[in-house]
Motif scaffolding. Sequence first.
Motif, PDB file in Angstrom:
ATOM      1  N   HIS A   1       0.809  -1.212   0.000  1.00 39.54           N
ATOM      2  CA  HIS A   1       0.000   0.000   0.000  1.00 39.54           C
ATOM      3  C   HIS A   1       0.840   1.258   0.000  1.00 39.54           C
ATOM      4  O   HIS A   1       0.484   2.255  -0.577  1.00 39.54           O
ATOM      5  CB  HIS A   1      -0.900  -0.018   1.231  1.00 39.54           C
ATOM      6  CG  HIS A   1      -2.114   0.810   1.053  1.00 39.54           C
ATOM      7  ND1 HIS A   1      -2.121   2.149   1.314  1.00 39.54           N
ATOM      8  CD2 HIS A   1      -3.350   0.475   0.607  1.00 39.54           C
ATOM      9  CE1 HIS A   1      -3.330   2.615   1.053  1.00 39.54           C
ATOM     10  NE2 HIS A   1      -4.092   1.629   0.615  1.00 39.54           N
ATOM     11  N   GLY A   2       1.983   1.137   0.649  1.00 40.05           N
ATOM     12  CA  GLY A   2       2.819   2.333   0.742  1.00 40.05           C
ATOM     13  C   GLY A   2       2.384   3.233   1.868  1.00 40.05           C
ATOM     14  O   GLY A   2       3.143   4.065   2.329  1.00 40.05           O
ATOM     15  N   ASN A   3       1.136   3.084   2.310  1.00 38.73           N
ATOM     16  CA  ASN A   3       0.679   3.962   3.379  1.00 38.73           C
ATOM     17  C   ASN A   3       1.023   3.387   4.724  1.00 38.73           C
ATOM     18  O   ASN A   3       0.287   2.604   5.306  1.00 38.73           O
ATOM     19  CB  ASN A   3      -0.832   4.173   3.290  1.00 38.73           C
ATOM     20  CG  ASN A   3      -1.291   5.184   4.325  1.00 38.73           C
ATOM     21  OD1 ASN A   3      -0.473   5.891   4.897  1.00 38.73           O
ATOM     22  ND2 ASN A   3      -2.587   5.229   4.544  1.00 38.73           N
ATOM     23  N   ILE A   4       2.189   3.776   5.195  1.00 42.28           N
ATOM     24  CA  ILE A   4       2.572   3.288   6.518  1.00 42.28           C
ATOM     25  C   ILE A   4       2.615   4.465   7.471  1.00 42.28           C
ATOM     26  O   ILE A   4       3.181   4.405   8.547  1.00 42.28           O
ATOM     27  CB  ILE A   4       3.939   2.571   6.462  1.00 42.28           C
ATOM     28  CG1 ILE A   4       4.856   3.361   5.561  1.00 42.28           C
ATOM     29  CG2 ILE A   4       3.751   1.156   5.941  1.00 42.28           C
ATOM     30  CD1 ILE A   4       6.198   2.727   5.389  1.00 42.28           C
ATOM     31  N   GLN A   5       1.978   5.548   7.026  1.00 40.19           N
ATOM     32  CA  GLN A   5       1.983   6.763   7.827  1.00 40.19           C
ATOM     33  C   GLN A   5       1.427   6.515   9.236  1.00 40.19           C
ATOM     34  O   GLN A   5       2.001   6.945  10.221  1.00 40.19           O
ATOM     35  CB  GLN A   5       1.137   7.823   7.132  1.00 40.19           C
ATOM     36  CG  GLN A   5       1.564   9.239   7.435  1.00 40.19           C
ATOM     37  CD  GLN A   5       2.804   9.614   6.629  1.00 40.19           C
ATOM     38  OE1 GLN A   5       3.052   9.066   5.576  1.00 40.19           O
ATOM     39  NE2 GLN A   5       3.588  10.519   7.161  1.00 40.19           N
TER      40      GLN A   5
ATOM     41  N   ARG B   1       0.890   8.567  -0.519  1.00 40.67           N
ATOM     42  CA  ARG B   1       0.788   7.443   0.386  1.00 40.67           C
ATOM     43  C   ARG B   1       2.159   6.870   0.690  1.00 40.67           C
ATOM     44  O   ARG B   1       2.285   5.809   1.233  1.00 40.67           O
ATOM     45  CB  ARG B   1      -0.115   6.366  -0.226  1.00 40.67           C
ATOM     46  CG  ARG B   1      -1.568   6.786  -0.306  1.00 40.67           C
ATOM     47  CD  ARG B   1      -2.060   7.217   1.069  1.00 40.67           C
ATOM     48  NE  ARG B   1      -3.446   7.605   1.014  1.00 40.67           N
ATOM     49  CZ  ARG B   1      -4.447   6.781   1.305  1.00 40.67           C
ATOM     50  NH1 ARG B   1      -4.208   5.557   1.648  1.00 40.67           N
ATOM     51  NH2 ARG B   1      -5.683   7.208   1.238  1.00 40.67           N
ATOM     52  N   THR B   2       3.183   7.597   0.248  1.00 41.67           N
ATOM     53  CA  THR B   2       4.518   7.114   0.586  1.00 41.67           C
ATOM     54  C   THR B   2       5.030   7.895   1.779  1.00 41.67           C
ATOM     55  O   THR B   2       4.509   8.949   2.112  1.00 41.67           O
ATOM     56  CB  THR B   2       5.473   7.316  -0.588  1.00 41.67           C
ATOM     57  OG1 THR B   2       5.326   8.644  -1.038  1.00 41.67           O
ATOM     58  CG2 THR B   2       5.162   6.361  -1.706  1.00 41.67           C
ATOM     59  N   GLU B   3       6.039   7.378   2.374  1.00 41.20           N
ATOM     60  CA  GLU B   3       6.632   8.068   3.507  1.00 41.20           C
ATOM     61  C   GLU B   3       7.213   9.383   3.047  1.00 41.20           C
ATOM     62  O   GLU B   3       7.955   9.433   2.073  1.00 41.20           O
ATOM     63  CB  GLU B   3       7.780   7.226   4.071  1.00 41.20           C
ATOM     64  CG  GLU B   3       7.332   6.159   5.018  1.00 41.20           C
ATOM     65  CD  GLU B   3       8.547   5.462   5.610  1.00 41.20           C
ATOM     66  OE1 GLU B   3       9.302   6.114   6.353  1.00 41.20           O
ATOM     67  OE2 GLU B   3       8.726   4.275   5.308  1.00 41.20           O
ATOM     68  N   THR B   4       6.866  10.460   3.715  1.00 36.54           N
ATOM     69  CA  THR B   4       7.520  11.716   3.405  1.00 36.54           C
ATOM     70  C   THR B   4       7.956  12.343   4.713  1.00 36.54           C
ATOM     71  O   THR B   4       7.196  12.412   5.664  1.00 36.54           O
ATOM     72  CB  THR B   4       6.609  12.644   2.574  1.00 36.54           C
ATOM     73  OG1 THR B   4       7.278  13.857   2.363  1.00 36.54           O
ATOM     74  CG2 THR B   4       5.258  12.888   3.212  1.00 36.54           C
ATOM     75  N   ARG B   5       9.210  12.688   4.764  1.00 38.76           N
ATOM     76  CA  ARG B   5       9.760  13.225   6.009  1.00 38.76           C
ATOM     77  C   ARG B   5      10.388  14.581   5.754  1.00 38.76           C
ATOM     78  O   ARG B   5      11.607  14.688   5.617  1.00 38.76           O
ATOM     79  CB  ARG B   5      10.804  12.278   6.590  1.00 38.76           C
ATOM     80  CG  ARG B   5      10.298  10.860   6.803  1.00 38.76           C
ATOM     81  CD  ARG B   5      10.983  10.230   7.970  1.00 38.76           C
ATOM     82  NE  ARG B   5      10.621  10.874   9.223  1.00 38.76           N
ATOM     83  CZ  ARG B   5      11.177  10.594  10.392  1.00 38.76           C
ATOM     84  NH1 ARG B   5      12.132   9.711  10.465  1.00 38.76           N
ATOM     85  NH2 ARG B   5      10.783  11.227  11.486  1.00 38.76           N
TER      86      ARG B   5
ATOM     87  N   THR C   1      -4.149   5.237  -5.602  1.00 36.37           N
ATOM     88  CA  THR C   1      -3.579   4.496  -4.484  1.00 36.37           C
ATOM     89  C   THR C   1      -4.177   3.092  -4.397  1.00 36.37           C
ATOM     90  O   THR C   1      -3.454   2.098  -4.236  1.00 36.37           O
ATOM     91  CB  THR C   1      -3.858   5.247  -3.171  1.00 36.37           C
ATOM     92  OG1 THR C   1      -3.498   6.600  -3.369  1.00 36.37           O
ATOM     93  CG2 THR C   1      -3.064   4.672  -2.035  1.00 36.37           C
TER      94      THR C   1
ATOM     95  N   PHE D   1       3.647   4.349  11.219  1.00 35.65           N
ATOM     96  CA  PHE D   1       4.853   5.137  11.385  1.00 35.65           C
ATOM     97  C   PHE D   1       4.860   5.912  12.699  1.00 35.65           C
ATOM     98  O   PHE D   1       5.807   5.883  13.471  1.00 35.65           O
ATOM     99  CB  PHE D   1       4.921   6.100  10.201  1.00 35.65           C
ATOM    100  CG  PHE D   1       6.188   6.860  10.107  1.00 35.65           C
ATOM    101  CD1 PHE D   1       6.297   8.101  10.701  1.00 35.65           C
ATOM    102  CD2 PHE D   1       7.267   6.346   9.415  1.00 35.65           C
ATOM    103  CE1 PHE D   1       7.454   8.821  10.601  1.00 35.65           C
ATOM    104  CE2 PHE D   1       8.431   7.064   9.320  1.00 35.65           C
ATOM    105  CZ  PHE D   1       8.533   8.304   9.906  1.00 35.65           C
TER     106      PHE D   1
ATOM    107  N   LEU E   1       1.462   5.768  -5.987  1.00 35.35           N
ATOM    108  CA  LEU E   1       1.378   5.933  -4.537  1.00 35.35           C
ATOM    109  C   LEU E   1       1.938   7.291  -4.124  1.00 35.35           C
ATOM    110  O   LEU E   1       1.414   7.942  -3.226  1.00 35.35           O
ATOM    111  CB  LEU E   1       2.147   4.810  -3.833  1.00 35.35           C
ATOM    112  CG  LEU E   1       1.498   3.438  -3.943  1.00 35.35           C
ATOM    113  CD1 LEU E   1       2.421   2.366  -3.373  1.00 35.35           C
ATOM    114  CD2 LEU E   1       0.162   3.419  -3.203  1.00 35.35           C
TER     115      LEU E   1
END
Lengths: 150, 577
Positions: free
Chosen positions: A88-92, B419-423, B355, A95, B414
């Motif tokens: 999914h990529g959504n690991i927010q 929906r990807t990690e963004t920091r 997504t 996280f 994504l």
Amino acid sequence: MSAPKAAIRLLMVDDELDFLGAVAPGLERRGFEVKTAENGRTALDLLAREAFDVVVLDVKMPGLDGISVFRRISELAPQLPVIMLTGHGNIQDAFETSRGGVYEYLTKPCKVESLAETARRAHEERQLAGERARRADRERAERILAERPD
Amino acid sequence: MATLHNAGPTARDEDRTIPWHRARPEEARARRRLRRRMVAGLLVVSAVPFLLMGAGAWLVFRDLAIREALTLHRTMARAHGAAIDAYLAEQLRTVELIARTHTLRELSDPATLREIFAEVTAVHGNSFVDLGVIDAEGRHLAYVGPYDLMDRNYRDADWFKEVLAHGASISDVFLGFRQSPHSVVAVRRDLATGPWILRATLDNRSLYQLVRSLAVGTFGDVFVVNRDGVYQTPPRSGEVLGQSGVVEATPRGEIRDERVETASGAVRQVSTWLDGDRWMLVVRQPEREILTPVTRAVGDGALITLFAVLVVFVATISVTSRLIAQIERGDRQRDLMYYDLLKSARLASLGEMATGLAHEINNPLAIMSAEHTNLTDRLAELRIDGDGRAALDRSLQRCSHQLERCGDITGKMLQFGRRTETRPSATEVEPVLREAVELLSRRAATANVALSLDVESELPPAWLDADELEQVLLNLLGNSLDATPPGGSIRVVATREGERLLLRVADNGCGIAPEDLDRIFEPFFTTKPPGMGTGLGLAVVHGIVRGWGGTIDVESVPGEGTTLSIHVPLAAEVIAG
């Protein structure tokens, strides 16, 4: 494929049976002893009965999801390295709460090669940490013995 | 110039156009109608009180002026009536004095009578024209005057009968034997032998002068009429002895006023009977003249009112215009917000879809990838050589390549869906920009496109992720390079704009068609030929910039070039909260 010194015991948890069936042989050829579970409940049962070196968890599963399973594992066996796998990529969401304890996040599709590599690294680091801890314990014990007046 | 926004309104809202605005003439009509109604409404509301005030003032002041004029006229009529009475009484007394101080014999002697007449003329000027002594039969006993009247017999004259009856008489004006208007004053004396009469003819000019001197205003008129309405003194227009038309309606001893319609307009008339009730004094003034001051004042007032209404009119137009402009601005703001909302809602739902799709595809891809590994592993264990082996290896390699390609697409989907990690963190943008520009400088040189970077000195750190920024810049520069013909140029500018970092990539390439501008951030939207682009580049850029809390705008003129502007919060602002 040279045989490793001792097979790394890996628990693979994913609700997709085809995925488990496809990944397990590849990992086994790369020196892993693979057990699979198709849901969180079965995984926790297996973990209670058997010893594992690494756990690979799918984040999204029906019923008990990967994050909940991970939380239980960090309670029961905090030393056990866990790799999270997600399509999914959504690991927010995960996280925010449990990034700290997860060894690595991998996004599907990932190559069997890189999964194997990550799992091996996790196991080795865990072993090193364990050895360091044991050595420290031993040294402490020896120091205590040495200091003890006979 | 068409512009697309994906976040809240900015300073350049004025320049923006909304596609559906052109297609809504009914709104313009509605605003014109609103303007007309507002102007009309405000004008009525402001002008009506003025008009009512003007009309009220006219009525009140008109009434007041007429009342004042009538009061003056009454006073004059009373006073002047008394003056005329006194004048006539004095003439009568003069004649009576002569009759009483002389005997009939003395007066019948022409020489004596001439002497007396000379004395009277000396005292009274030209009031008396002649003097005559008459017996009871109406015959002249003596006469002194300019005419030859010795043979006249007055037996049948009205004044003669009256003086015989009452002892004294002042006659109406009559033409008599002399064919000129005059009046007669006469007194009766009684002897044992019978009565005799002393008669004098009055020069009426004295009376006329007296009466005329009483006239009011420029067009006012004063005259005396007898009971039959015959002029006894000359009016302003008309002759003595002419018919005045004044009817005998005034009660005795009273002053009557009335409004009379004449050929030259309405007049105000005050009338009173003189002593003896035989003559009536009439004072007249045209209503128009009485009302002149009021008319003038109201006229001046009307001018002022007109000016005031004009001022109100101008103010109304100005206020209405301002209000309408404000309404227009409000409408525009609302439409822009709605438009932006619609756009971001569309992109958001597209993001959701992308997504979901990526997730659904990633799982089968993962299985295929694992099976690909199994196939490769197994093939290595099998003893196959020669062409067959090589063909199988090629097939597996192609499979591997396509699997990677699919993984790349779902990864970008994504990213677009954020929906990807963004920091994001406090990042110095200049090194990242330099690196990205450096990476593409060779390609730019090959394409003969000038690529320049201009970073404001001492630019504070921005709130973003360095890897993502590089990805954004590579995407944007790649697009610009594709769009810019040889000899063109691409400028990358980074400046501080208030509390945000402005990153601008501007080219003078082919530009984007207005109908495409709305869609360029949608995933899989591309104008490139099939196989040349996935249509995910700008979607990814959009997802990344939104992930930083920034905005991205595009301005483009077909044939002139395209400018993409990215606003990102400065790190200090984010940290300060």
